[in-house]
Design an enzyme around this catalytic site. Sequence first.
Site, PDB file in Angstrom:
ATOM      1  N   ASP A 137       0.852  -1.185   0.000  1.00  0.00           N
ATOM      2  CA  ASP A 137       0.000   0.000   0.000  1.00  0.00           C
ATOM      3  C   ASP A 137       0.891   1.239   0.000  1.00  0.00           C
ATOM      4  OD1 ASP A 137      -2.563   1.411   0.489  1.00  0.00           O
ATOM      5  OD2 ASP A 137      -3.158  -0.543   1.290  1.00  0.00           O
ATOM      6  N   ASP A 239      -3.295   4.513  -2.182  1.00  0.00           N
ATOM      7  CA  ASP A 239      -4.398   4.967  -1.346  1.00  0.00           C
ATOM      8  C   ASP A 239      -4.904   6.350  -1.801  1.00  0.00           C
ATOM      9  OD1 ASP A 239      -5.857   4.387   1.186  1.00  0.00           O
ATOM     10  OD2 ASP A 239      -4.996   6.310   1.779  1.00  0.00           O
ATOM     11  N   GLU A 298      -6.531   3.515  -5.944  1.00  0.00           N
ATOM     12  CA  GLU A 298      -7.810   3.485  -5.261  1.00  0.00           C
ATOM     13  C   GLU A 298      -8.572   4.674  -5.830  1.00  0.00           C
ATOM     14  OE1 GLU A 298     -10.043   3.621  -0.945  1.00  0.00           O
ATOM     15  OE2 GLU A 298      -8.192   4.716  -1.195  1.00  0.00           O
ATOM     16  N   HIS A 372     -10.987  -4.196   3.008  1.00  0.00           N
ATOM     17  CA  HIS A 372     -10.938  -3.806   4.421  1.00  0.00           C
ATOM     18  C   HIS A 372     -11.828  -2.609   4.744  1.00  0.00           C
ATOM     19  CE1 HIS A 372      -8.350  -1.143   2.290  1.00  0.00           C
ATOM     20  NE2 HIS A 372      -8.291  -0.342   3.330  1.00  0.00           N
ATOM     21  N   ASP A 373     -12.386  -1.955   3.721  1.00  0.00           N
ATOM     22  CA  ASP A 373     -13.275  -0.813   3.946  1.00  0.00           C
ATOM     23  C   ASP A 373     -14.738  -1.186   3.751  1.00  0.00           C
ATOM     24  OD1 ASP A 373     -11.150   0.917   4.425  1.00  0.00           O
ATOM     25  OD2 ASP A 373     -10.976   1.496   2.319  1.00  0.00           O
TER      26      ASP A 373
HETATM   27  C1  NOJ Z   1      -8.588   4.464   2.004  1.00  0.00           C
HETATM   28  C2  NOJ Z   1      -8.228   3.258   2.797  1.00  0.00           C
HETATM   29  O1  NOJ Z   1      -8.632   2.104   2.115  1.00  0.00           O
HETATM   30  C3  NOJ Z   1      -8.897   3.401   4.141  1.00  0.00           C
HETATM   31  O2  NOJ Z   1      -8.813   2.231   4.906  1.00  0.00           O
HETATM   32  C4  NOJ Z   1      -8.253   4.570   4.844  1.00  0.00           C
HETATM   33  O3  NOJ Z   1      -8.920   4.790   6.064  1.00  0.00           O
HETATM   34  C5  NOJ Z   1      -8.327   5.840   3.997  1.00  0.00           C
HETATM   35  N1  NOJ Z   1      -8.002   5.612   2.628  1.00  0.00           N
HETATM   36  C6  NOJ Z   1      -7.378   6.889   4.530  1.00  0.00           C
HETATM   37  O4  NOJ Z   1      -6.057   6.514   4.270  1.00  0.00           O
END
Ligand code: NOJ
Length: 603
Positions: A137, A239, A298, A372-373
């Site tokens: 990441d 990210d 992302e 994970h989100d």
């Molecule tokens: C996206 C990430 O996937 C998430 O987990 C994170 O909290 C935010 N960006 C901030 O870095």
Amino acid sequence: MTLKNNEYSHMKNVILLVTVFLVLVSCSKKSQNNVQTNQPSKNWWKEAVVYQIYPRSFKDTDGDGVGDLKGIISKLDYIKSLGIDVVWLNPIYGSPNADNGYDISDYQAIMTEFGTMEDFDALLKGMHDRGLKLVMDLVVNHSSDEHKWFQESRKSRDNPYRDYYHWWPAEKGKPAFRPGSFEADGSGWRYDSITNAYYLHYFSYKQPDLNWENPKVRQEIYNMMHWWLKKGIDGFRMDVIPFIAKDTTFPVITQEELDKKYEGRWDVYMASGPNLHDYLQEMNKEVLSKYDGMSLAEGAGMLKSTALNFVDEDRHELNMGYHFDGVNLGYISGYFKKMNPNWSLVEFKKIYSEWDAVYKDKGWGTIYLGNHDQPRMVSRWGNDTPEFRTYSSKMLTTFLFSMRGTPYYYFGDEIGMTNAYFNKIEDYKDIETIAEYEKVKIAGGDLNQFIEYQKTGGARDNGRTPMQWDDSNNADFTTGEPWLSVNKNHNQINVEAQDNEPNSILNYFRDMVKLRKENPALIYGDYQLLRAEHPEIFAYTRTLNKQKMLVLLNFKSNNSNIQLNEVKDMNKTIINNYKTLNVKNNIITLQPYQAVIISLNQR
Ligand code: NOJ
């Protein structure tokens, strides 16, 4: 050596003939390959299957309740057995963990809880020895407020690191509103009394945004990227990368402007900063172009109309991006992640089909249903009741591996792990859920209702509970107290129970990975949606040269019929999550959550 005249002319003729022959062979080869027009160029990362590991939750070896790198090393044979090619690791760098590693205090160190740089080297070697690639990441929209750059930056207005971040002097008044996720007051600015100024943080106040306008910042980041790539890693997942570029005059944005230019969305405004593509092209030129790695954006705020700007090969920026339109479907606006359980399959098909069309001629997409989100894939898009969990997990896996775009598969989904369904706020550890809970509390809202929405909807901890290795205490994740509770259903859902069970979700997953690799049509083939308006079945074909596959997926818990002309071309069923397939004339009846891939005879 000298040649006589006639020898010379003979030789010239031979060379001419050989050249003509070679040109003809190469043309005929090209035309064989290009029977289909606009066939995408081939790359290893287009053919790869990516498995995402949330290191905090994978396997703990030192009993502190937090997963670690040695834990991943201990499971490398398992990871290899999945048939996947690439592992994407969520951040493992030095971090005070305000946002579980997405707040980095040292980009070239390993988080103490996760281990040491020696552990990292051993992990990388262990992966490469097994033919697996490792993607890290890259979190460079912001750092931690505990990073030495920020510690310096906040000391004085003339500190050499001041311009590493975005500051707004308080004597100019309050800066124009910018949203800050993970803050109960919703503001992206925080006042810092040391220098009487506000600093910008699009996420929590522990995550100040880096100033990409400053060439020194960009150079530091490129140097750090080189350092990891030289170590041998195989690429980066970037990210919120579209957020790096901002209008640093920080003008007031009216709702009217937002509506008109940015679809009314802050995330689109935040992702559309000037210079964004100059920065990405510079990053490509200075770093990415020098390695055979892969890069994934992302795609926060990325739209169908802007996606190609990131991944069109001719622009030399990034390889792939992931959009949010799919996973955002079905949320009820006005609430924090309240899900409509009756989300529309017709809409779902439309979203994925329109995104496929974005990359029809150029660029390349990705496909995912969980990370994970996000809540767990089977709880959100399938059905996690004991009756249908296995069928619907397999059906969703069939979808992921039969669409065009590189599949990103989240750890634990291969055994059908479900949402955590935590009942009280104390069970949640995620900064986002806690901040949103505070918001509801401050507004005097219904806190019980909030918790209910989090269970079925989007609380990120749903997807972060520890990996379920077996049915023992804490699922063999840790010998200590897990940082986030292990899901109680680990008694039924675990790797040990499924590893040697031929009909398990896990073995279906392994079969699907293999099937994708053995059938180039599933990777590169044209995608064609069939019966777009069917409310229950997602049907499509994938075609490459002489290979044509029909994919049928029933997204509902009832039997469902579909009438298709393609039925008369049926050759054989390649995979089926049931033992039978009901076909009568040109009508196929799918059982609840049934998934089949059928090879068709090409006419
Ligand atoms: C996206 C990430 O996937 C998430 O987990 C994170 O909290 C935010 N960006 C901030 O870095």
